[in-house]
Design a protein around this motif. Structure first.
Motif, PDB file in Angstrom:
ATOM      1  N   TYR A 172      18.632   4.824  79.765  1.00 34.01           N
ATOM      2  CA  TYR A 172      17.726   4.203  78.802  1.00 34.01           C
ATOM      3  C   TYR A 172      16.502   5.064  78.535  1.00 34.01           C
ATOM      4  O   TYR A 172      15.899   5.617  79.460  1.00 34.01           O
ATOM      5  CB  TYR A 172      17.238   2.849  79.320  1.00 34.01           C
ATOM      6  N   THR A 173      16.148   5.149  77.257  1.00 34.74           N
ATOM      7  CA  THR A 173      14.805   5.576  76.918  1.00 34.74           C
ATOM      8  C   THR A 173      13.866   4.436  77.292  1.00 34.74           C
ATOM      9  O   THR A 173      14.161   3.271  77.014  1.00 34.74           O
ATOM     10  CB  THR A 173      14.687   5.870  75.413  1.00 34.74           C
ATOM     11  N   MET A 174      12.761   4.758  77.924  1.00 41.01           N
ATOM     12  CA  MET A 174      11.832   3.722  78.393  1.00 41.01           C
ATOM     13  C   MET A 174      10.486   3.854  77.695  1.00 41.01           C
ATOM     14  O   MET A 174      10.041   4.948  77.343  1.00 41.01           O
ATOM     15  CB  MET A 174      11.631   3.843  79.906  1.00 41.01           C
ATOM     16  N   GLY A 175       9.847   2.718  77.543  1.00 41.65           N
ATOM     17  CA  GLY A 175       8.542   2.724  76.894  1.00 41.65           C
ATOM     18  C   GLY A 175       7.592   1.739  77.540  1.00 41.65           C
ATOM     19  O   GLY A 175       8.017   0.769  78.177  1.00 41.65           O
ATOM     20  N   TRP A 176       6.315   2.012  77.379  1.00 40.33           N
ATOM     21  CA  TRP A 176       5.251   1.076  77.712  1.00 40.33           C
ATOM     22  C   TRP A 176       4.609   0.631  76.394  1.00 40.33           C
ATOM     23  O   TRP A 176       4.219   1.466  75.570  1.00 40.33           O
ATOM     24  CB  TRP A 176       4.192   1.709  78.608  1.00 40.33           C
ATOM     25  N   PHE A 177       4.518  -0.672  76.232  1.00 40.67           N
ATOM     26  CA  PHE A 177       3.846  -1.268  75.086  1.00 40.67           C
ATOM     27  C   PHE A 177       2.689  -2.116  75.616  1.00 40.67           C
ATOM     28  O   PHE A 177       2.663  -2.499  76.778  1.00 40.67           O
ATOM     29  CB  PHE A 177       4.807  -2.169  74.311  1.00 40.67           C
ATOM     30  N   ILE A 188      15.891  11.414  81.034  1.00 39.14           N
ATOM     31  CA  ILE A 188      15.665  12.195  82.258  1.00 39.14           C
ATOM     32  C   ILE A 188      14.230  12.678  82.345  1.00 39.14           C
ATOM     33  O   ILE A 188      13.901  13.506  83.207  1.00 39.14           O
ATOM     34  CB  ILE A 188      16.646  13.380  82.372  1.00 39.14           C
ATOM     35  N   GLY A 189      13.387  12.184  81.470  1.00 41.15           N
ATOM     36  CA  GLY A 189      11.966  12.477  81.549  1.00 41.15           C
ATOM     37  C   GLY A 189      11.531  13.778  80.923  1.00 41.15           C
ATOM     38  O   GLY A 189      10.381  14.184  81.060  1.00 41.15           O
ATOM     39  N   GLY A 190      12.424  14.432  80.207  1.00 40.59           N
ATOM     40  CA  GLY A 190      12.072  15.710  79.629  1.00 40.59           C
ATOM     41  C   GLY A 190      11.213  15.621  78.397  1.00 40.59           C
ATOM     42  O   GLY A 190      10.598  16.605  77.975  1.00 40.59           O
ATOM     43  N   SER A 191      11.164  14.452  77.798  1.00 43.78           N
ATOM     44  CA  SER A 191      10.409  14.270  76.564  1.00 43.78           C
ATOM     45  C   SER A 191       9.549  13.022  76.669  1.00 43.78           C
ATOM     46  O   SER A 191      10.037  11.963  77.062  1.00 43.78           O
ATOM     47  CB  SER A 191      11.365  14.141  75.385  1.00 43.78           C
ATOM     48  N   THR A 192       8.282  13.171  76.337  1.00 46.07           N
ATOM     49  CA  THR A 192       7.374  12.037  76.380  1.00 46.07           C
ATOM     50  C   THR A 192       6.618  11.924  75.062  1.00 46.07           C
ATOM     51  O   THR A 192       6.483  12.894  74.318  1.00 46.07           O
ATOM     52  CB  THR A 192       6.352  12.158  77.525  1.00 46.07           C
ATOM     53  N   TYR A 193       6.148  10.717  74.814  1.00 45.26           N
ATOM     54  CA  TYR A 193       5.336  10.445  73.631  1.00 45.26           C
ATOM     55  C   TYR A 193       4.139   9.613  74.068  1.00 45.26           C
ATOM     56  O   TYR A 193       4.266   8.735  74.920  1.00 45.26           O
ATOM     57  CB  TYR A 193       6.130   9.670  72.585  1.00 45.26           C
ATOM     58  N   TYR A 194       2.989   9.879  73.447  1.00 41.32           N
ATOM     59  CA  TYR A 194       1.793   9.087  73.720  1.00 41.32           C
ATOM     60  C   TYR A 194       1.128   8.696  72.414  1.00 41.32           C
ATOM     61  O   TYR A 194       1.017   9.504  71.487  1.00 41.32           O
ATOM     62  CB  TYR A 194       0.790   9.870  74.567  1.00 41.32           C
ATOM     63  N   ALA A 195       0.668   7.466  72.357  1.00 37.99           N
ATOM     64  CA  ALA A 195      -0.186   7.062  71.255  1.00 37.99           C
ATOM     65  C   ALA A 195      -1.492   7.841  71.338  1.00 37.99           C
ATOM     66  O   ALA A 195      -1.905   8.280  72.423  1.00 37.99           O
ATOM     67  CB  ALA A 195      -0.467   5.561  71.334  1.00 37.99           C
ATOM     68  N   SER A 228      18.449   1.224  74.419  1.00 35.41           N
ATOM     69  CA  SER A 228      19.792   1.748  74.676  1.00 35.41           C
ATOM     70  C   SER A 228      20.119   2.950  73.809  1.00 35.41           C
ATOM     71  O   SER A 228      20.816   3.865  74.237  1.00 35.41           O
ATOM     72  CB  SER A 228      20.837   0.654  74.429  1.00 35.41           C
ATOM     73  N   SER A 229      19.595   2.953  72.594  1.00 36.13           N
ATOM     74  CA  SER A 229      19.926   4.023  71.663  1.00 36.13           C
ATOM     75  C   SER A 229      19.195   5.301  72.036  1.00 36.13           C
ATOM     76  O   SER A 229      18.147   5.263  72.671  1.00 36.13           O
ATOM     77  CB  SER A 229      19.550   3.609  70.238  1.00 36.13           C
ATOM     78  N   LEU A 230      19.759   6.414  71.616  1.00 39.30           N
ATOM     79  CA  LEU A 230      19.131   7.700  71.889  1.00 39.30           C
ATOM     80  C   LEU A 230      17.855   7.850  71.076  1.00 39.30           C
ATOM     81  O   LEU A 230      17.746   7.350  69.964  1.00 39.30           O
ATOM     82  CB  LEU A 230      20.092   8.841  71.534  1.00 39.30           C
ATOM     83  N   GLY A 231      16.894   8.519  71.676  1.00 42.20           N
ATOM     84  CA  GLY A 231      15.657   8.788  70.970  1.00 42.20           C
ATOM     85  C   GLY A 231      14.634   7.686  71.152  1.00 42.20           C
ATOM     86  O   GLY A 231      14.965   6.525  71.394  1.00 42.20           O
ATOM     87  N   SER A 232      13.384   8.066  71.028  1.00 44.68           N
ATOM     88  CA  SER A 232      12.308   7.101  71.162  1.00 44.68           C
ATOM     89  C   SER A 232      12.069   6.411  69.822  1.00 44.68           C
ATOM     90  O   SER A 232      12.574   6.833  68.786  1.00 44.68           O
ATOM     91  CB  SER A 232      11.036   7.814  71.625  1.00 44.68           C
ATOM     92  N   SER A 233      11.310   5.334  69.857  1.00 42.42           N
ATOM     93  CA  SER A 233      10.954   4.614  68.643  1.00 42.42           C
ATOM     94  C   SER A 233       9.610   3.930  68.853  1.00 42.42           C
ATOM     95  O   SER A 233       9.316   3.457  69.947  1.00 42.42           O
ATOM     96  CB  SER A 233      12.017   3.567  68.305  1.00 42.42           C
ATOM     97  N   PRO A 234       8.796   3.866  67.795  1.00 45.48           N
ATOM     98  CA  PRO A 234       7.520   3.164  67.933  1.00 45.48           C
ATOM     99  C   PRO A 234       7.632   1.656  67.738  1.00 45.48           C
ATOM    100  O   PRO A 234       6.653   0.929  67.929  1.00 45.48           O
ATOM    101  CB  PRO A 234       6.673   3.776  66.816  1.00 45.48           C
ATOM    102  N   SER A 285      10.928  -3.801  68.071  1.00 47.25           N
ATOM    103  CA  SER A 285      12.229  -4.390  67.764  1.00 47.25           C
ATOM    104  C   SER A 285      13.385  -3.448  68.084  1.00 47.25           C
ATOM    105  O   SER A 285      14.541  -3.873  68.136  1.00 47.25           O
ATOM    106  CB  SER A 285      12.292  -4.799  66.292  1.00 47.25           C
ATOM    107  N   HIS A 286      13.095  -2.192  68.302  1.00 46.30           N
ATOM    108  CA  HIS A 286      14.140  -1.207  68.609  1.00 46.30           C
ATOM    109  C   HIS A 286      14.413  -1.105  70.108  1.00 46.30           C
ATOM    110  O   HIS A 286      15.250  -0.295  70.509  1.00 46.30           O
ATOM    111  CB  HIS A 286      13.742   0.163  68.064  1.00 46.30           C
ATOM    112  N   TYR A 287      13.712  -1.874  70.893  1.00 43.80           N
ATOM    113  CA  TYR A 287      13.929  -1.880  72.333  1.00 43.80           C
ATOM    114  C   TYR A 287      14.697  -3.134  72.709  1.00 43.80           C
ATOM    115  O   TYR A 287      14.434  -4.209  72.205  1.00 43.80           O
ATOM    116  CB  TYR A 287      12.597  -1.785  73.072  1.00 43.80           C
ATOM    117  N   ASP A 288      15.646  -2.968  73.602  1.00 44.15           N
ATOM    118  CA  ASP A 288      16.611  -4.027  73.879  1.00 44.15           C
ATOM    119  C   ASP A 288      16.216  -4.958  75.026  1.00 44.15           C
ATOM    120  O   ASP A 288      16.629  -6.119  75.043  1.00 44.15           O
ATOM    121  CB  ASP A 288      17.964  -3.386  74.205  1.00 44.15           C
TER     122      ASP A 288
END
Length: 124
Positions: free
Chosen positions: A32-37, A54-61, A100-106, A109-112
């Protein structure tokens, strides 16, 4: 399916630090791609940070850049958010989410899957 349980929230003074944790059940956490909201009263839920499988890519607001660090330990099925230099505007309920899907999203609704949230209050 994955179940998520956040912990680590609390009351902290301006400039302080907190480390949030999100424990995941199941054996597929690493897929899973994981996020904090976070969601403050009267505001929409917003993505704070996210991290690839695997933690190789991160995004920050923008609001989190330079102060927050997202990380994950797939061996422990745990997601983290280290928050430093906290400000009153960081006050919110913080949620971890799995996508579940590949890639991050802002978009929330895209998080399961979602945890129940943990309150972070920063006092001035």
């Amino acid at each position: 399916q994955v179940q998520l349980v956040e912990s680590g929230g609390g009351l902290v003074q301006v400039g302080g630090s907190l480390r949030l944790s999100c424990a995941a059940s199941g054996r597929t956490f690493s897929t899973y791609t994981m996020g904090w909201f976070r969601q403050a009263p009267g505001k929409e839920r917003e993505r704070v940070a996210s991290i690839s499988q695997i933690g190789g890519s991160t995004y920050y607001a923008d609001s989190a850049k330079g102060r927050f660090t997202i990380s994950r330990d797939n061996a422990k099925n745990t997601l983290y958010l280290q928050m430093n230099s906290l400000k009153p505007e960081d006050t919110a309920v913080y949620y971890c989410a799995a996508r579940s899907s590949l890639g991050s999203s802002p978009y929330a609704s895209h998080y399961d899957y979602w945890g129940q949230g943990t309150q972070v209050t920063v006092s001035s």
